[in-house]
Design an enzyme around this catalytic site. Structure first.
Site, PDB file in Angstrom:
ATOM      1  N   HIS A  22     102.930   8.641 -44.648  1.00 30.40           N
ATOM      2  CA  HIS A  22     102.742   9.654 -45.690  1.00 30.40           C
ATOM      3  C   HIS A  22     101.400   9.528 -46.411  1.00 30.40           C
ATOM      4  CE1 HIS A  22     106.810  10.153 -44.679  1.00 30.40           C
ATOM      5  NE2 HIS A  22     107.330  10.446 -45.837  1.00 30.40           N
ATOM      6  N   ASP A  73     109.354  14.327 -42.609  1.00 32.29           N
ATOM      7  CA  ASP A  73     109.698  13.990 -43.996  1.00 32.29           C
ATOM      8  C   ASP A  73     111.035  14.633 -44.378  1.00 32.29           C
ATOM      9  OD1 ASP A  73     109.332  12.711 -46.444  1.00 32.29           O
ATOM     10  OD2 ASP A  73     108.328  14.443 -47.335  1.00 32.29           O
TER      11      ASP A  73
END
Length: 228
Positions: A35, A108
């Site tokens: 991320h 995600d």
């Protein structure tokens, strides 16, 4: 703080990256960073790879498409972790995916119940349903950025498999495990809550018209999903 809320500044990301890279230099440990969200963070990752450090990273498919201005009037659907950043950060993410600085895109997938998104933006739970939109958003990025479809799909199949050193995953070959996704490249679909099968029906892409409709999913040789 520009939106009147406590933020997660880019410095929080770059400080952590500096620390991790220094530890990698000392220990030689293999590290994957998940991320990464900022242009500054991607620049540090590029420098680390040029240096020869054993590091890799991914970005979320949300950050491939969205920026902080998309939040609008504090729409909690856009409450994500890490937070959405500026346009230059999104441009750096897309450039990093093309030149190989960024190894993979992740969905995600963080399903959030409706009541957790009905709160004010600052109190809402971060997260969004991502798995069901993952392929379509990847194809959308390929179309917008002029990236060959095979290269775009590599970032969500073979590339992450290589990061995890999964020799039998992420490829189509005789003798490999039959984990396959069959999709119609030219079919479009609208993202609506009733179209999602996940526990959470919340996503910042509600109302979007997306390309690439999944027709079937095969897991270990068995049909797990088939559109009828």
């Amino acid at each position: 703080s520009r939106l009147g809320l406590s933020g997660v500044p880019v410095a929080a990301e770059t400080i952590a990256l500096h620390t991790i890279f220094e530890l990698v230099r000392v220990t030689g440990a293999r590290v994957h960073l998940s991320h990464v969200s900022s242009a500054a963070g991607i620049a540090l990752m590029r420098e680390a790879k040029v240096e020869g450090l054993p590091v890799s990273c991914d970005v979320t498919v949300n950050h491939v498409h969205l920026i902080d201005l998309d939040i609008g009037y504090f729409d909690a659907q856009f409450r994500l972790d890490p937070p959405l950043r500026q346009q230059r950060d999104r441009e750096a993410i897309r450039a990093g995916l093309v030149d190989g600085t960024i190894d993979a895109i992740c969905s995600d997938h963080t399903p959030v119940d409706d009541d957790e998104k009905l709160l004010p933006f600052g109190e809402a739970t971060p997260g969004a349903t991502g798995l069901e939109l993952f392929l379509s958003l990847t194809v959308k990025w390929a179309d917008e950025a002029g990236v060959p479809l095979a290269k775009a799909l590599n970032r969500i199949t073979a590339a992450p498999a290589a990061v995890l050193d999964l020799q039998a995953a992420g490829s189509v070959a005789i003798g490999s495990v039959a984990d396959l996704c069959v999709f119609d490249r030219h079919a479009h679909w609208r993202v609506e809550p009733r179209a999602l099968k996940s526990q959470g029906h919340n996503t910042p892409f509600l109302g979007y018209e997306l390309p690439a409709r999944v027709r079937a999913t095969i897991v270990a040789g068995r049909v797990a999903f088939e559109q009828r």
